[in-house]
Design a protein around this motif. Structure first.
Motif, PDB file in Angstrom:
ATOM      1  N   LEU A  43       1.837  37.462 -16.686  1.00  9.14           N
ATOM      2  CA  LEU A  43       2.743  38.338 -15.938  1.00  9.14           C
ATOM      3  C   LEU A  43       4.119  37.707 -15.759  1.00  9.14           C
ATOM      4  N   LEU A  44       4.147  36.423 -15.417  1.00  8.14           N
ATOM      5  CA  LEU A  44       5.436  35.752 -15.225  1.00  8.14           C
ATOM      6  C   LEU A  44       6.213  35.656 -16.535  1.00  8.14           C
ATOM      7  N   ALA A  45       5.493  35.402 -17.630  1.00  6.30           N
ATOM      8  CA  ALA A  45       6.162  35.309 -18.927  1.00  6.30           C
ATOM      9  C   ALA A  45       6.789  36.638 -19.316  1.00  6.30           C
ATOM     10  N   GLN A  46       6.119  37.728 -18.999  1.00  6.16           N
ATOM     11  CA  GLN A  46       6.661  39.038 -19.331  1.00  6.16           C
ATOM     12  C   GLN A  46       7.918  39.340 -18.517  1.00  6.16           C
ATOM     13  N   LEU A  47       7.970  38.805 -17.299  1.00  5.54           N
ATOM     14  CA  LEU A  47       9.128  39.062 -16.429  1.00  5.54           C
ATOM     15  C   LEU A  47      10.274  38.081 -16.668  1.00  5.54           C
ATOM     16  N   PHE A  48       9.942  36.796 -16.839  1.00 10.80           N
ATOM     17  CA  PHE A  48      10.984  35.767 -16.851  1.00 10.80           C
ATOM     18  C   PHE A  48      11.000  34.895 -18.099  1.00 10.80           C
ATOM     19  N   GLY A  49      10.050  35.092 -19.025  1.00 11.13           N
ATOM     20  CA  GLY A  49       9.974  34.249 -20.210  1.00 11.13           C
ATOM     21  C   GLY A  49       8.951  33.144 -20.040  1.00 11.13           C
ATOM     22  N   TRP A  50       8.442  32.645 -21.150  1.00  7.14           N
ATOM     23  CA  TRP A  50       7.350  31.680 -21.089  1.00  7.14           C
ATOM     24  C   TRP A  50       7.751  30.343 -20.487  1.00  7.14           C
ATOM     25  N   ARG A  51       9.010  29.928 -20.635  1.00  8.25           N
ATOM     26  CA  ARG A  51       9.436  28.638 -20.088  1.00  8.25           C
ATOM     27  C   ARG A  51       9.385  28.634 -18.564  1.00  8.25           C
ATOM     28  N   ALA A  52       9.721  29.758 -17.956  1.00  9.06           N
ATOM     29  CA  ALA A  52       9.732  29.847 -16.493  1.00  9.06           C
ATOM     30  C   ALA A  52       8.346  29.619 -15.909  1.00  9.06           C
ATOM     31  N   VAL A  53       7.312  29.957 -16.662  1.00 11.64           N
ATOM     32  CA  VAL A  53       5.941  29.746 -16.182  1.00 11.64           C
ATOM     33  C   VAL A  53       5.712  28.272 -15.874  1.00 11.64           C
ATOM     34  N   PHE A  54       6.104  27.405 -16.784  1.00  6.74           N
ATOM     35  CA  PHE A  54       5.883  25.973 -16.614  1.00  6.74           C
ATOM     36  C   PHE A  54       6.767  25.389 -15.519  1.00  6.74           C
ATOM     37  N   TRP A  55       8.012  25.851 -15.422  1.00  8.51           N
ATOM     38  CA  TRP A  55       8.898  25.336 -14.384  1.00  8.51           C
ATOM     39  C   TRP A  55       8.404  25.704 -12.990  1.00  8.51           C
ATOM     40  N   LEU A  56       7.974  26.946 -12.817  1.00  9.96           N
ATOM     41  CA  LEU A  56       7.471  27.377 -11.512  1.00  9.96           C
ATOM     42  C   LEU A  56       6.186  26.642 -11.158  1.00  9.96           C
ATOM     43  N   ALA A  57       5.285  26.473 -12.123  1.00  4.32           N
ATOM     44  CA  ALA A  57       4.037  25.758 -11.874  1.00  4.32           C
ATOM     45  C   ALA A  57       4.312  24.313 -11.449  1.00  4.32           C
ATOM     46  N   ALA A  58       5.331  23.692 -12.051  1.00  2.00           N
ATOM     47  CA  ALA A  58       5.690  22.321 -11.678  1.00  2.00           C
ATOM     48  C   ALA A  58       6.145  22.250 -10.222  1.00  2.00           C
ATOM     49  N   ALA A  59       6.951  23.217  -9.806  1.00  2.00           N
ATOM     50  CA  ALA A  59       7.430  23.235  -8.428  1.00  2.00           C
ATOM     51  C   ALA A  59       6.278  23.421  -7.436  1.00  2.00           C
ATOM     52  N   VAL A  60       5.356  24.316  -7.762  1.00  2.00           N
ATOM     53  CA  VAL A  60       4.211  24.564  -6.877  1.00  2.00           C
ATOM     54  C   VAL A  60       3.346  23.307  -6.747  1.00  2.00           C
ATOM     55  N   LEU A  61       3.145  22.599  -7.841  1.00  2.00           N
ATOM     56  CA  LEU A  61       2.296  21.409  -7.790  1.00  2.00           C
ATOM     57  C   LEU A  61       2.922  20.298  -6.952  1.00  2.00           C
ATOM     58  N   LEU A  62       4.233  20.204  -6.933  1.00  3.09           N
ATOM     59  CA  LEU A  62       4.868  19.220  -6.060  1.00  3.09           C
ATOM     60  C   LEU A  62       4.557  19.533  -4.595  1.00  3.09           C
ATOM     61  N   GLY A  63       4.547  20.813  -4.247  1.00  5.34           N
ATOM     62  CA  GLY A  63       4.157  21.208  -2.902  1.00  5.34           C
ATOM     63  C   GLY A  63       2.706  20.872  -2.607  1.00  5.34           C
ATOM     64  N   VAL A  64       1.832  21.057  -3.591  1.00  2.43           N
ATOM     65  CA  VAL A  64       0.421  20.718  -3.430  1.00  2.43           C
ATOM     66  C   VAL A  64       0.260  19.219  -3.176  1.00  2.43           C
ATOM     67  N   ALA A  65       1.036  18.401  -3.883  1.00  2.00           N
ATOM     68  CA  ALA A  65       0.953  16.950  -3.700  1.00  2.00           C
ATOM     69  C   ALA A  65       1.295  16.563  -2.265  1.00  2.00           C
ATOM     70  N   VAL A  66       2.279  17.217  -1.679  1.00  2.00           N
ATOM     71  CA  VAL A  66       2.651  16.935  -0.291  1.00  2.00           C
ATOM     72  C   VAL A  66       1.515  17.312   0.659  1.00  2.00           C
ATOM     73  N   MET A  67       0.903  18.465   0.445  1.00  2.00           N
ATOM     74  CA  MET A  67      -0.194  18.915   1.297  1.00  2.00           C
ATOM     75  C   MET A  67      -1.386  17.968   1.206  1.00  2.00           C
ATOM     76  N   ILE A  68      -1.684  17.511   0.011  1.00  4.13           N
ATOM     77  CA  ILE A  68      -2.798  16.579  -0.185  1.00  4.13           C
ATOM     78  C   ILE A  68      -2.545  15.289   0.591  1.00  4.13           C
ATOM     79  N   PHE A  69      -1.321  14.772   0.498  1.00  6.80           N
ATOM     80  CA  PHE A  69      -0.998  13.514   1.168  1.00  6.80           C
ATOM     81  C   PHE A  69      -1.146  13.635   2.679  1.00  6.80           C
ATOM     82  N   ARG A  70      -0.793  14.777   3.214  1.00  6.59           N
ATOM     83  CA  ARG A  70      -0.852  14.965   4.661  1.00  6.59           C
ATOM     84  C   ARG A  70      -2.257  15.241   5.183  1.00  6.59           C
ATOM     85  N   ALA A  71      -3.103  15.892   4.385  1.00  3.65           N
ATOM     86  CA  ALA A  71      -4.367  16.392   4.918  1.00  3.65           C
ATOM     87  C   ALA A  71      -5.603  15.586   4.533  1.00  3.65           C
ATOM     88  N   LEU A  72      -5.629  15.005   3.335  1.00  5.35           N
ATOM     89  CA  LEU A  72      -6.852  14.333   2.894  1.00  5.35           C
ATOM     90  C   LEU A  72      -7.044  13.006   3.618  1.00  5.35           C
TER      91      LEU A  72
END
Length: 405
Positions: A163-192
């Motif tokens: 869906l994201l590739a159809q809206l923004f192109g295939w490259r945007a999929v990887f860039w957005l996923a990278a940003a989300v994972l950085l947020g996940v790393a912060v949550m892991i550090f705080r909670a685990l």
């Protein structure tokens, strides 16, 4: 090798619902990283001037990286403090995804795919972490719940990426996923919670002990065979599916191709149920039923050109069988050596993804030469092999019971 004192359940914070949810979410988000490319293969192929086999190599290389990481990185979960290890690996995945989004040619794309695949094994460290935190009587349920997150991550990664590739192109999929994972790393550090290592040894000794576990534990070897065959079959379906659906008579865009990931959600939702059945001692029955589904699913999949509904039904049956077998496998091996769960995971999952590498590479080649029916014939073979192993294991068990009497 020196073992650290075994921790009790009271050594850790209570395994609350929110913490289980975080573990499931983090597991799903990290493992999803190696599946975003599947519905995008046709778009990536056209943009970078790749052939069908070359585009299929993106999946093969990432799965090879995952198998490599399972063998070389997952055992580190028994050697180093897990929270820091998880945060570092999750951040590395984010950097690799950003690199894939910036790739200008096949070499760069494959290198970053290898990096993402290798580091995404952090998902398995999280599963082993959840198994450690859980009490004995709830371990199958907790592992099943966390694995539901992992499986939903695998399945929904395709849908979201398309869906994201159809809206923004295939490259945007990887860039957005990278940003989300950085947020996940912060949550892991705080909670685990901080998790002390369970062994004190060198890295080479740790890897050797993983091989010794594989040699000494027949249940681990049996379940590794099941896992390799199941994931090989899974990859045989999903690697060439984007090529099939992007061509006549379908001609679907990436967004629609990604929606086919929803057909496998039932398999992910069944993961917790499979874990509960394993807790109740029904692993043998669950294994047999799952293998039957793996074989039967290829009949409607083979009729894909006649009916999209049949294709969806086949995907649902196949994913249900794969995930039920996978969760049963993990529930069984986690009962073996509580102090070595990362190494047990490493041995099992290395075999699991080795099967995936073989399946994806063979399916791309078979599809380019024999089309979809060739892929379907190939897909039936791992299921038949698993059935043969299951029947033999039953015969051996009965023979042992008779000898004991």
């Amino acid at each position: 090798m020196t073992q650290a004192p075994r921790e009790r359940a009271s050594d850790f914070p209570a395994l609350t619902g929110p913490l289980v949810l975080l573990l499931a979410t983090a597991t799903g988000m990290t493992v999803a990283s190696i599946y975003y490319a599947q519905p995008l293969l046709e778009a990536m192929r056209a943009a970078l001037g790749l052939g069908v086999a070359g585009a299929g190599m993106v999946i093969t290389v990432s799965q090879f990286g995952y198998a490599l990481g399972l063998a070389l990185l997952v055992p580190l979960g028994d050697l180093y403090e897990r929270r820091k290890l998880v945060v570092a690996m999750t951040t590395g995945i984010a950097l690799g995804l950003a690199g894939m989004g910036c790739a200008s040619g096949m070499t760069m794309l494959l290198l970053f795919s290898l990096m993402v695949g290798a580091l995404s094994v952090v998902a398995q460290i999280l599963v082993a972490f959840a198994a450690d935190l859980a009490r004995e009587w709830e371990r199958g349920r907790v592992v099943g719940t966390v694995m539901s997150g992992l499986l939903l991550g695998i399945l929904l990664a395709r849908t979201v990426a398309g869906l994201l590739a159809q809206l923004f192109g295939w490259r945007a999929v990887f860039w957005l996923a990278a940003a989300v994972l950085l947020g996940v790393a912060v949550m892991i550090f705080r909670a685990l919670p901080v998790r002390r290592p369970t062994v004190r040894s060198g890295y080479v000794a740790l890897l050797k002990s993983t091989l010794i576990l594989f040699r000494d534990e027949p249940v681990l070897r049996l379940r590794s065979w099941y896992g390799a065959l199941a994931f090989g079959l899974f990859s045989i379906l999903w690697t060439p599916l984007a090529f099939l659906l992007s061509q006549p008579p379908f001609n679907y865009p990436p967004g629609v191709i990604g929606l086919f990931g929803f057909a496998g959600v039932a398999g992910a939702l069944a993961a917790s149920a499979a874990g509960r059945l394993a807790d109740r001692g029904a692993a043998g029955y669950t294994t047999g039923a799952a293998i039957v589904l793996l074989i039967v699913s290829w009949w409607p999949i083979g009729l894909a050109s006649r009916s999209v509904a049949l294709l969806i039904a086949g995907i649902l049956f196949l994913d249900l069988g794969v995930q039920a077998l996978h969760i049963t496998n993990q529930s069984e091996i986690y009962r073996l050596r509580p102090e070595a769960r990362s190494r047990l995971t490493s041995a099992y999952m290395a075999c699991f993804f080795a099967g995936g590498v073989a399946g994806s590479s063979l399916s791309a080649l078979v599809y380019s030469r024999a089309g979809w029916m060739g892929v379907c014939v190939l897909g039936v073979l791992p299921g038949c092999a698993a059935a043969g192993i299951w029947l033999r294991s039953i015969a051996v068990r009965r023979a042992g019971a008779k000898a004991g009497n």
